[in-house]
Scaffold this motif. Structure first.
Motif: not given
Length: 154
Positions: A144, A146-148, A150-154
């Motif tokens: 979870e 890691e998902r958050k 990853k979403n912040l980077q894009f």
């Protein structure tokens, strides 16, 4: 001396889920020629395998090495018992620890170290159901996060 490259053949993820791995050892394994050829093709499974020490020698049971297609009469039984090669002092040390309550020895991975086939074995203690649940919860939290991220980077 240069460090030999390790080429993984088979991994036992189930062992890490079912046991706490206390100590790890690298063991050689006694194989027939067609078994080595089959291993080079990656046809091996250690999921259901287990290890026993009998009369001062270490054996691995239920390790499946598929028959080599071109091996004809030279093929061995895929589930035959295979001898592991360890130093006597390592075997004595493992035997002493197995004598303690709750310890067992499990194969963790099979790999090539240069041209030699090696088996990584682990001295393990069984996990209780609540330990497994804690591990699953930790993995879910990490995923979870890691998902958050990853979403912040894009």
């Amino acid at each position: 001396m240069a460090k030999q490259a390790k080429k993984l053949i088979a991994n036992n993820k189930k062992a890490y889920h079912d046991y706490f791995i206390e100590d790890k050892y690298e063991a050689g394994i006694s194989l027939a020629g067609t078994e080595v050829k089959s291993l080079r093709m990656g046809r091996c499974s250690v999921k259901e395998a287990f290890i026993r020490i009998e009369k001062g020698e270490v054996y691995v049971y239920n390790m499946h090495i598929a028959a080599y297609e071109k091996g004809n009469i030279f093929n061995k039984d895929p589930l035959r018992v295979r001898k592991l090669l360890l130093h006597k002092r390592e075997i004595r040390k493992i035997e002493g620890q197995i004598a303690q309550k709750g310890y067992t020895v499990v194969p963790l991975s099979v790999y090539f170290s240069g041209s030699l086939v090696k088996v990584e074995i682990g001295l393990a203690k069984g996990k209780k159901l609540y330990d497994k649940r804690q591990d699953i919860a930790k993995k879910d939290q990490r995923r979870e996060a890691e998902r958050k991220f990853k979403n912040l980077q894009f």
